[in-house]
Design a protein around this motif. Structure first.
Motif, PDB file in Angstrom:
ATOM      1  N   ALA A  52      40.722  87.634  -1.601  1.00 31.50           N
ATOM      2  CA  ALA A  52      41.736  88.092  -2.113  1.00 31.50           C
ATOM      3  C   ALA A  52      41.382  89.477  -2.776  1.00 31.50           C
ATOM      4  O   ALA A  52      42.341  90.431  -2.878  1.00 31.50           O
ATOM      5  CB  ALA A  52      42.121  87.052  -3.290  1.00 31.50           C
ATOM      6  N   SER A  57      46.115  89.685  -2.474  1.00 26.97           N
ATOM      7  CA  SER A  57      46.731  88.411  -2.115  1.00 26.97           C
ATOM      8  C   SER A  57      48.199  88.616  -2.109  1.00 26.97           C
ATOM      9  O   SER A  57      48.925  89.347  -2.890  1.00 26.97           O
ATOM     10  CB  SER A  57      46.355  87.435  -3.034  1.00 26.97           C
ATOM     11  N   ASP A  59      51.382  87.195  -2.632  1.00 23.49           N
ATOM     12  CA  ASP A  59      51.818  85.810  -3.240  1.00 23.49           C
ATOM     13  C   ASP A  59      53.183  85.814  -4.055  1.00 23.49           C
ATOM     14  O   ASP A  59      53.443  85.031  -4.620  1.00 23.49           O
ATOM     15  CB  ASP A  59      50.591  85.033  -4.051  1.00 23.49           C
ATOM     16  N   ASN A  85      41.059  69.277  -0.400  1.00 20.84           N
ATOM     17  CA  ASN A  85      42.108  69.841  -0.978  1.00 20.84           C
ATOM     18  C   ASN A  85      42.506  71.203  -0.406  1.00 20.84           C
ATOM     19  O   ASN A  85      41.933  72.433  -0.965  1.00 20.84           O
ATOM     20  CB  ASN A  85      41.911  69.965  -2.489  1.00 20.84           C
ATOM     21  N   ARG A  87      44.158  74.791   0.743  1.00 20.11           N
ATOM     22  CA  ARG A  87      45.122  75.693   0.207  1.00 20.11           C
ATOM     23  C   ARG A  87      45.313  76.967   1.093  1.00 20.11           C
ATOM     24  O   ARG A  87      44.090  77.238   1.761  1.00 20.11           O
ATOM     25  CB  ARG A  87      44.505  76.176  -1.260  1.00 20.11           C
TER      26      ARG A  87
ATOM     27  N   SER B 129      47.922  69.042  -6.278  1.00 18.84           N
ATOM     28  CA  SER B 129      47.513  70.106  -7.143  1.00 18.84           C
ATOM     29  C   SER B 129      46.222  69.789  -8.264  1.00 18.84           C
ATOM     30  O   SER B 129      46.245  68.949  -8.915  1.00 18.84           O
ATOM     31  CB  SER B 129      48.522  71.065  -7.909  1.00 18.84           C
ATOM     32  N   ALA B 157      44.169  85.263  -8.275  1.00 18.51           N
ATOM     33  CA  ALA B 157      44.860  85.175  -6.941  1.00 18.51           C
ATOM     34  C   ALA B 157      44.681  83.613  -6.488  1.00 18.51           C
ATOM     35  O   ALA B 157      45.366  82.770  -6.243  1.00 18.51           O
ATOM     36  CB  ALA B 157      44.248  85.905  -5.857  1.00 18.51           C
ATOM     37  N   VAL B 158      43.071  83.168  -6.495  1.00 18.08           N
ATOM     38  CA  VAL B 158      42.631  82.061  -6.144  1.00 18.08           C
ATOM     39  C   VAL B 158      43.293  80.767  -6.835  1.00 18.08           C
ATOM     40  O   VAL B 158      43.630  79.751  -6.578  1.00 18.08           O
ATOM     41  CB  VAL B 158      41.232  81.792  -5.751  1.00 18.08           C
ATOM     42  N   ARG B 159      43.411  81.055  -8.245  1.00 21.61           N
ATOM     43  CA  ARG B 159      43.940  80.199  -9.284  1.00 21.61           C
ATOM     44  C   ARG B 159      45.195  79.935  -8.924  1.00 21.61           C
ATOM     45  O   ARG B 159      45.949  78.665  -9.079  1.00 21.61           O
ATOM     46  CB  ARG B 159      43.736  80.795 -10.727  1.00 21.61           C
ATOM     47  N   LYS B 160      46.051  80.917  -8.441  1.00 22.57           N
ATOM     48  CA  LYS B 160      47.377  80.652  -8.178  1.00 22.57           C
ATOM     49  C   LYS B 160      47.628  79.918  -7.210  1.00 22.57           C
ATOM     50  O   LYS B 160      48.515  79.060  -7.293  1.00 22.57           O
ATOM     51  CB  LYS B 160      47.918  82.068  -7.963  1.00 22.57           C
ATOM     52  N   LEU B 161      46.878  80.028  -6.192  1.00 23.90           N
ATOM     53  CA  LEU B 161      46.703  78.943  -5.046  1.00 23.90           C
ATOM     54  C   LEU B 161      46.554  77.796  -5.341  1.00 23.90           C
ATOM     55  O   LEU B 161      47.000  76.670  -4.964  1.00 23.90           O
ATOM     56  CB  LEU B 161      45.967  79.326  -4.246  1.00 23.90           C
ATOM     57  N   ASP B 162      45.325  77.518  -6.324  1.00 26.96           N
ATOM     58  CA  ASP B 162      45.038  76.255  -6.699  1.00 26.96           C
ATOM     59  C   ASP B 162      46.201  75.438  -7.630  1.00 26.96           C
ATOM     60  O   ASP B 162      46.442  74.236  -7.405  1.00 26.96           O
ATOM     61  CB  ASP B 162      43.617  76.255  -7.411  1.00 26.96           C
ATOM     62  N   LEU B 164      49.310  75.709  -7.033  1.00 27.88           N
ATOM     63  CA  LEU B 164      50.567  75.168  -6.575  1.00 27.88           C
ATOM     64  C   LEU B 164      50.878  73.725  -6.159  1.00 27.88           C
ATOM     65  O   LEU B 164      49.813  73.000  -5.817  1.00 27.88           O
ATOM     66  CB  LEU B 164      50.466  76.000  -5.205  1.00 27.88           C
ATOM     67  N   GLU B 165      51.678  73.446  -6.844  1.00 30.35           N
ATOM     68  CA  GLU B 165      52.170  72.072  -6.885  1.00 30.35           C
ATOM     69  C   GLU B 165      52.653  71.577  -5.213  1.00 30.35           C
ATOM     70  O   GLU B 165      53.822  71.905  -4.744  1.00 30.35           O
ATOM     71  CB  GLU B 165      53.237  71.586  -8.024  1.00 30.35           C
TER      72      GLU B 165
END
Lengths: 280, 182
Positions: A52, A57, A59, A85, A87, B129, B157-162, B164-165
């Motif tokens: 990213a 990214s 988003d 999990n 993503r 999530s 950015a990666v936390r935003k993906l994580d 995601l509900e």
């Protein structure tokens, strides 16, 4: 007499081990799975952040991101690693490419996403990446090889193993990124991902010929596939092996059929902002 | 009676018996595999487009008879036959694993318990999530930032993906709409 008592004790021990063995093994399996998954996730999390950071990214379109994650996870439901999990993210790169990190972070570039025409094609790409994760293609290659002695195994078992990331995470992560962006995972791994990905796509109820058609189109767009060709087998080789694999599985030939109307509609709705961006 | 045990060969044989027993038990375990795909089909031949024998669900236990490339010949007593009826057929290796299936949520809860995070965020049971903080990955960023940087790091950015509900029921609904799983 002493021997008889010893033997009786020995047998009692063995029988109790045998009767509780299944439960113990189940717990050890879960323990092992938890440790491996944690390691993969930690490496993947760092790699995802760096991908990213490198490309940016994309988003801002939450509807598109949600759609991508619903599709990816619905395919992953058919896979052999439900403990992951997954993503799915989008990278701001106009080159056509997709990346998978250990632990279930998968990225597709904006360039590739724009050239995809149907949900079946997208399902083919995501399935290919999911196979890289489930088969641990990268994880097996970048993790330091550890010769584990019996003593060490027992110690780890007794300590109920915390993370075994006893190495420089940064180095491993950079090795993974070098692999994704420069060296490649290896041609055999890419072919395996193409082939098993086709079965995953088909298992999800999609027409796998759509993936083949996408590869054919990509093979004609050399301007946007340079980075992908650097790390993957040539398109003629991939197409030949995909065709042979579809034949050996008795999968139908010819042109793909159109997705059902409802699926066409949801694909168009989710990717509407890309169509607008492409026109600009 | 005790004379029976005095013979050295008999003593050795008796002491070895338990090992034979354990070896047999373990060998039997290694031939047991579990369906991991939510739903899949047992096929009549080792190829995808062959007549389905029966539908299999996640968690069903299969006995391995033979392996051939990406396919495994198995025997099973599937739930879809009402139980009690054993059938044979082929299944792709990408749908099975050696251990019983564990969901992402179940495993992440186990990881949280292991790490003793009493303040782990409460999530709905069906939610996919799992935030980075509850997985103990907060420290990852610092560890990755150590040393010379070749690639930029965007943790947000990666936390935003994580974060995601995604509800499992939504994913299953998406999967089942308009298509038939094979």
């Amino acid at each position: 007499m002493r021997l008889v008592i010893l033997m009786a004790l020995f047998w009692t021990g063995v029988m109790s081990c045998a009767t509780t063995g299944k439960d113990t093994r189940g717990k050890q399996d879960l323990e092992k799975l938890a440790n491996i998954t944690r390691e993969e996730r930690e490496v993947g999390y760092a790699m995802a952040g760096k991908l990213a950071g490198t490309f940016g990214s994309f988003d801002s379109d939450e509807q598109l991101l949600r759609y991508l994650n619903l599709l990816g996870n619905s395919l992953a439901l058919q896979s052999n690693r439900p403990e992951i999990n997954y993503r799915f993210g989008i990278l701001k790169s106009l080159d056509s490419n997709a990346f998978a990190t250990p632990g279930g972070y998968v990225f597709i570039t904006l360039g590739l996403l724009k050239s995809i025409r149907s949900e079946s094609e997208l399902a083919g790409v995501l399935s290919h990446e999911i196979i890289h994760v489930t088969e641990r293609h990268m994880y097996k290659a970048i993790m330091p090889q550890r010769d584990v002695s019996v003593g060490e195994s027992v110690t780890r078992m007794l300590s109920r193993g915390g993370s075994e990331l006893g190495f420089n995470l940064g180095q491993v992560v950079n090795a993974g990124l070098d692999m994704l962006l420069e060296k490649g995972l290896g041609h055999d791994k890419e072919i395996e991902a193409d082939q098993l990905g086709i079965l995953l796509t088909s298992s999800g109820g999609y027409d796998q010929r759509a993936y083949y058609e996408l590869l054919v189109r990509m093979s004609q767009q050399s301007a946007t596939t340079k980075s992908l060709e650097k790390t993957h087998p040539t398109f003629p080789d991939r197409l030949k092996l995909v065709r042979a694999f579809m034949d050996s599985n008795g999968l139908p030939k010819g042109s793909s059929v159109q997705d059902p109307e409802m699926i066409v509609h949801r694909f168009k709705t989710a990717t509407a902002s890309l169509a607008v961006r492409a026109k600009k | 009676m005790f004379n029976f045990f005095l013979n050295k060969e008999r003593r050795v044989a008796l002491l070895c018996l338990p090992f034979f027993y354990l070896i047999t038990v373990n060998a039997e375990e290694a031939t047991t595999i579990y369906v991991q795909a939510l739903k899949t089909q047992l096929k009549s031949e080792p190829k995808f487009q062959s007549t389905p024998v029966v539908e299999l669900q996640r968690g069903e236990i299969l006995k391995v008879l033979k392996r051939q490339g990406d396919w495994i010949q198995v025997s099973a007593t599937p739930k879809s036959t009402g139980g009690g009826k054993t059938v044979e057929g082929w299944i792709g290796r990408l749908f099975v694993a050696n251990q019983a299936p564990v969901g992402a949520l179940e495993l992440s809860q186990k990881l949280q318990n292991d790490e003793g995070l009493a303040t782990a965020a409460r999530k709905r049971p069906s939610s996919y999530s799992v935030s980075a903080s509850t997985r103990g990955l907060m420290a990852t960023g610092n560890r990755v930032r150590e040393g010379r940087e070749k690639y930029e790091f965007d943790e947000e950015a990666v936390r935003k993906l994580d974060n995601l509900e995604l509800d499992e029921k939504d994913v299953i609904q998406f999967q089942e709409s308009g298509r038939k799983l094979k």
